[in-house]
Design a protein around this motif. Structure first.
Motif, PDB file in Angstrom:
ATOM      1  N   PHE A 128       1.190  13.916   0.354  1.00  0.00           N
ATOM      2  CA  PHE A 128       1.141  15.104   0.100  1.00  0.00           C
ATOM      3  C   PHE A 128       2.738  14.704  -0.382  1.00  0.00           C
ATOM      4  N   SER A 129       3.205  15.164  -1.971  1.00  0.00           N
ATOM      5  CA  SER A 129       4.219  15.188  -1.740  1.00  0.00           C
ATOM      6  C   SER A 129       5.202  16.658  -2.010  1.00  0.00           C
ATOM      7  N   ILE A 130       6.190  15.830  -0.243  1.00  0.00           N
ATOM      8  CA  ILE A 130       6.947  17.446  -0.478  1.00  0.00           C
ATOM      9  C   ILE A 130       7.947  17.932  -1.088  1.00  0.00           C
ATOM     10  N   ASN A 131       8.317  16.620  -2.054  1.00  0.00           N
ATOM     11  CA  ASN A 131       8.751  17.091  -3.364  1.00  0.00           C
ATOM     12  C   ASN A 131       8.494  17.060  -4.799  1.00  0.00           C
ATOM     13  N   PRO A 132       7.524  18.200  -4.703  1.00  0.00           N
ATOM     14  CA  PRO A 132       6.267  17.511  -6.307  1.00  0.00           C
ATOM     15  C   PRO A 132       7.764  18.620  -7.885  1.00  0.00           C
ATOM     16  N   ASP A 133       8.518  19.507  -7.689  1.00  0.00           N
ATOM     17  CA  ASP A 133       9.252  19.340  -8.497  1.00  0.00           C
ATOM     18  C   ASP A 133       9.558  17.973  -9.207  1.00  0.00           C
ATOM     19  N   TYR A 134       9.741  16.903  -8.731  1.00  0.00           N
ATOM     20  CA  TYR A 134      10.114  16.654  -8.965  1.00  0.00           C
ATOM     21  C   TYR A 134       8.892  14.993  -9.431  1.00  0.00           C
ATOM     22  N   ASP A 135       8.235  15.303  -7.900  1.00  0.00           N
ATOM     23  CA  ASP A 135       7.303  13.812  -8.075  1.00  0.00           C
ATOM     24  C   ASP A 135       5.384  14.316  -8.343  1.00  0.00           C
ATOM     25  N   THR A 136       6.225  14.217  -9.877  1.00  0.00           N
ATOM     26  CA  THR A 136       4.897  14.243 -11.104  1.00  0.00           C
ATOM     27  C   THR A 136       3.506  13.296 -10.793  1.00  0.00           C
ATOM     28  N   PRO A 137       2.512  13.339 -11.427  1.00  0.00           N
ATOM     29  CA  PRO A 137       2.119  12.693 -11.348  1.00  0.00           C
ATOM     30  C   PRO A 137       2.181  11.270 -12.241  1.00  0.00           C
ATOM     31  N   GLU A 138       3.015  11.398 -13.288  1.00  0.00           N
ATOM     32  CA  GLU A 138       3.658   9.949 -13.122  1.00  0.00           C
ATOM     33  C   GLU A 138       4.275   9.135 -12.667  1.00  0.00           C
ATOM     34  N   VAL A 139       5.042   9.677 -11.912  1.00  0.00           N
ATOM     35  CA  VAL A 139       5.997   8.903 -10.982  1.00  0.00           C
ATOM     36  C   VAL A 139       5.341   8.600  -9.943  1.00  0.00           C
ATOM     37  N   LEU A 140       4.635   9.761  -9.728  1.00  0.00           N
ATOM     38  CA  LEU A 140       3.479   9.231  -8.595  1.00  0.00           C
ATOM     39  C   LEU A 140       2.411   7.826  -8.758  1.00  0.00           C
ATOM     40  N   LYS A 141       2.672   7.940  -9.954  1.00  0.00           N
ATOM     41  CA  LYS A 141       1.195   6.874 -10.404  1.00  0.00           C
ATOM     42  C   LYS A 141       2.498   5.927 -10.150  1.00  0.00           C
ATOM     43  N   ALA A 142       3.839   5.485 -11.174  1.00  0.00           N
ATOM     44  CA  ALA A 142       4.662   4.972 -10.531  1.00  0.00           C
ATOM     45  C   ALA A 142       5.247   4.343  -9.191  1.00  0.00           C
ATOM     46  N   TYR A 143       5.592   4.982  -8.601  1.00  0.00           N
ATOM     47  CA  TYR A 143       5.211   5.262  -7.107  1.00  0.00           C
ATOM     48  C   TYR A 143       3.941   3.888  -5.624  1.00  0.00           C
ATOM     49  N   ALA A 144       2.731   4.354  -6.888  1.00  0.00           N
ATOM     50  CA  ALA A 144       1.893   3.972  -6.417  1.00  0.00           C
ATOM     51  C   ALA A 144       1.571   2.831  -6.660  1.00  0.00           C
ATOM     52  N   GLU A 145       1.780   2.215  -7.948  1.00  0.00           N
ATOM     53  CA  GLU A 145       2.281   1.028  -8.225  1.00  0.00           C
ATOM     54  C   GLU A 145       2.812  -0.173  -7.897  1.00  0.00           C
ATOM     55  N   LYS A 146       4.554   0.196  -7.847  1.00  0.00           N
ATOM     56  CA  LYS A 146       4.806  -0.280  -7.019  1.00  0.00           C
ATOM     57  C   LYS A 146       5.437  -0.992  -5.052  1.00  0.00           C
ATOM     58  N   TYR A 147       4.343  -0.174  -4.445  1.00  0.00           N
ATOM     59  CA  TYR A 147       4.069   0.255  -3.201  1.00  0.00           C
ATOM     60  C   TYR A 147       2.879  -0.911  -2.864  1.00  0.00           C
ATOM     61  N   GLY A 148       1.871  -0.911  -4.226  1.00  0.00           N
ATOM     62  CA  GLY A 148       0.630  -2.435  -4.353  1.00  0.00           C
ATOM     63  C   GLY A 148      -0.334  -1.151  -3.337  1.00  0.00           C
ATOM     64  N   VAL A 149      -0.083   0.176  -4.530  1.00  0.00           N
ATOM     65  CA  VAL A 149      -1.943   0.952  -3.387  1.00  0.00           C
ATOM     66  C   VAL A 149      -2.719   1.003  -4.442  1.00  0.00           C
ATOM     67  N   THR A 150      -3.749  -0.070  -4.071  1.00  0.00           N
ATOM     68  CA  THR A 150      -5.183  -0.090  -4.842  1.00  0.00           C
ATOM     69  C   THR A 150      -6.650   0.539  -4.885  1.00  0.00           C
ATOM     70  N   ASN A 151      -6.576   0.645  -3.051  1.00  0.00           N
ATOM     71  CA  ASN A 151      -7.786   1.858  -2.552  1.00  0.00           C
ATOM     72  C   ASN A 151      -8.240   3.042  -3.021  1.00  0.00           C
ATOM     73  N   PRO A 152      -9.288   3.252  -3.595  1.00  0.00           N
ATOM     74  CA  PRO A 152      -9.251   4.561  -5.157  1.00  0.00           C
ATOM     75  C   PRO A 152      -9.248   5.682  -4.314  1.00  0.00           C
ATOM     76  N   ASN A 153      -9.792   5.634  -2.765  1.00  0.00           N
ATOM     77  CA  ASN A 153      -9.259   6.461  -2.181  1.00  0.00           C
ATOM     78  C   ASN A 153      -7.985   7.333  -1.851  1.00  0.00           C
ATOM     79  N   TRP A 154      -6.801   6.659  -2.632  1.00  0.00           N
ATOM     80  CA  TRP A 154      -6.151   6.873  -2.228  1.00  0.00           C
ATOM     81  C   TRP A 154      -4.984   7.458  -3.181  1.00  0.00           C
TER      82      TRP A 154
END
Length: 246
Positions: A128-154
Motif C-alpha cells: 500500500f502506497s502512503i504517497n498515493p498522490d504521486y504513486d499513480t497506477p502508472e508509477v506503481l507499474k514502473a516500480y514493479a517492473e524495476k524491482y522484478g515483481v512477477t507474482n500475479p498476486n502481488w
C-alpha cells in the motif's frame, strides 16, 4: 480309463462351481479394500492439510484480528479488495515509490520471498502506497517492473490517502504519516504483517510472546541490523510455508 475321465470331469466341475460362487466375492472384497485404503489416504491428506500450525493469532480485545475491508487500485488499474486475497497467504507492507531510505531494502527482501514461493499460486503480497498522490497506477507499474515483481498476486495499491493511513495506523497498527521534516517527506514502519488464508494476522512466538510483525528491512545476508538484532526474513519464509500447509 473311463474312471479317470470321470475324475477329471468331476474336478473341473468343482473348480467351475468355486469360480462362480467365490471369485465375484473375492473381487468385490478386493475392490472394497482398495476403496477403503484410498479413502483412508484421502482422509489423512485432508487432516494434514487442515492442521493448524504453531503460529498464533494476533488478538485485540479478546478477538482474533482480521484484515479490515479495503478497496484500492493496483499497478494495472484494477480495483483490488481484501476479498481478492481470500484463500491466499500473503505479506502486507506500507511503502512509497520515491522512498530514499528503507523501502528499497524492504522490496528487495520481498522479491527474494516472491522468488522462493514462485510455484505457489496461493501466495501473494499487498503493498500500500502512503504517497498515493504521486504513486499513480502508472508509477506503481514502473516500480514493479524495476524491482522484478512477477507474482500475479502481488498488488501495489494506491487510493485515498486518509483511507490508506487509517488502514495502516488503525487497521494494522503499522505506523505511517506524512512528515516534511524527514528525508522523502514520509515516515513509516519497516515491518511486514503476515496474513493467513482466512484473512487473520498471524505470527510466531519468541520467548513466550508473539512477535506480531516481521522486520522487513534487514536482509538474510546482512544477518543483523545496526543494533545487533537478528534479521527476520528467514523466519518469515519459514512461517509462510507453515501457513501454506494449513
Amino acid at each position: 480309463m473311463k474312471k479317470t475321465n470321470y475324475s477329471y470331469i468331476g474336478i473341473a466341475f468343482i473348480i467351475l462351481v468355486f469360480g462362480i460362487i467365490f471369485i465375484p466375492k473375492i473381487i468385490d472384497r478386493i475392490s472394497n479394500d482398495d476403496i477403503s485404503r484410498h479413502e483412508s489416504r484421502s482422509n489423512q491428506q485432508k487432516e494434514q492439510g487442515s492442521k493448524t500450525s504453531d503460529l498464533v493469532f494476533i488478538t485485540s480485545n479478546g478477538e482474533n484480528r482480521k484484515v479490515p475491508n479495503f478497496s484500492f487500485v493496483d499497478q494495472h488499474g484494477k480495483t483490488i479488495t481484501n476479498k481478492d486475497y481470500e484463500g491466499k497467504v500473503y505479506v502486507i507492507e506500507f511503502f512509497f515509490t520515491s522512498c530514499p531510505t528503507i523501502c528499497p531494502r524492504m522490496n528487495k527482501n520481498l522479491i527474494h520471498i516472491q522468488n522462493e514461493f514462485i510455484d505457489f499460486e496461493d501466495f501473494g503480497v499487498a503493498s500500500f502506497s502512503i504517497n498515493p498522490d504521486y504513486d499513480t497506477p502508472e508509477v506503481l507499474k514502473a516500480y514493479a517492473e524495476k524491482y522484478g515483481v512477477t507474482n500475479p498476486n502481488w498488488h501495489l495499491m494506491t487510493g485515498d490517502k486518509e483511507t490508506i493511513y487509517k488502514l495502516s495506523n488503525e487497521g494494522f497498527y503499522i505506523y505511517a504519516a506524512a512528515n516534511p521534516d524527514v528525508e522523502g517527506g514520509f515516515e513509516h514502519s519497516g515491518n511486514f504483517a503476515l496474513i493467513d488464508k482466512n484473512g487473520f494476522i498471524r505470527s510466531r512466538v519468541v520467548n513466550g510472546n508473539p512477535i506480531i510483525y516481521y522486520n522487513g528491512i534487514t536482509s538474510e545476508s546482512e544477518k543483523t541490523d545496526e543494533d545487533g538484532k537478528s534479521e527476520e526474513i528467514s523466519a518469515l519464509k519459514e512461517d509462510i510455508k507453515k501457513l501454506l500447509s494449513e
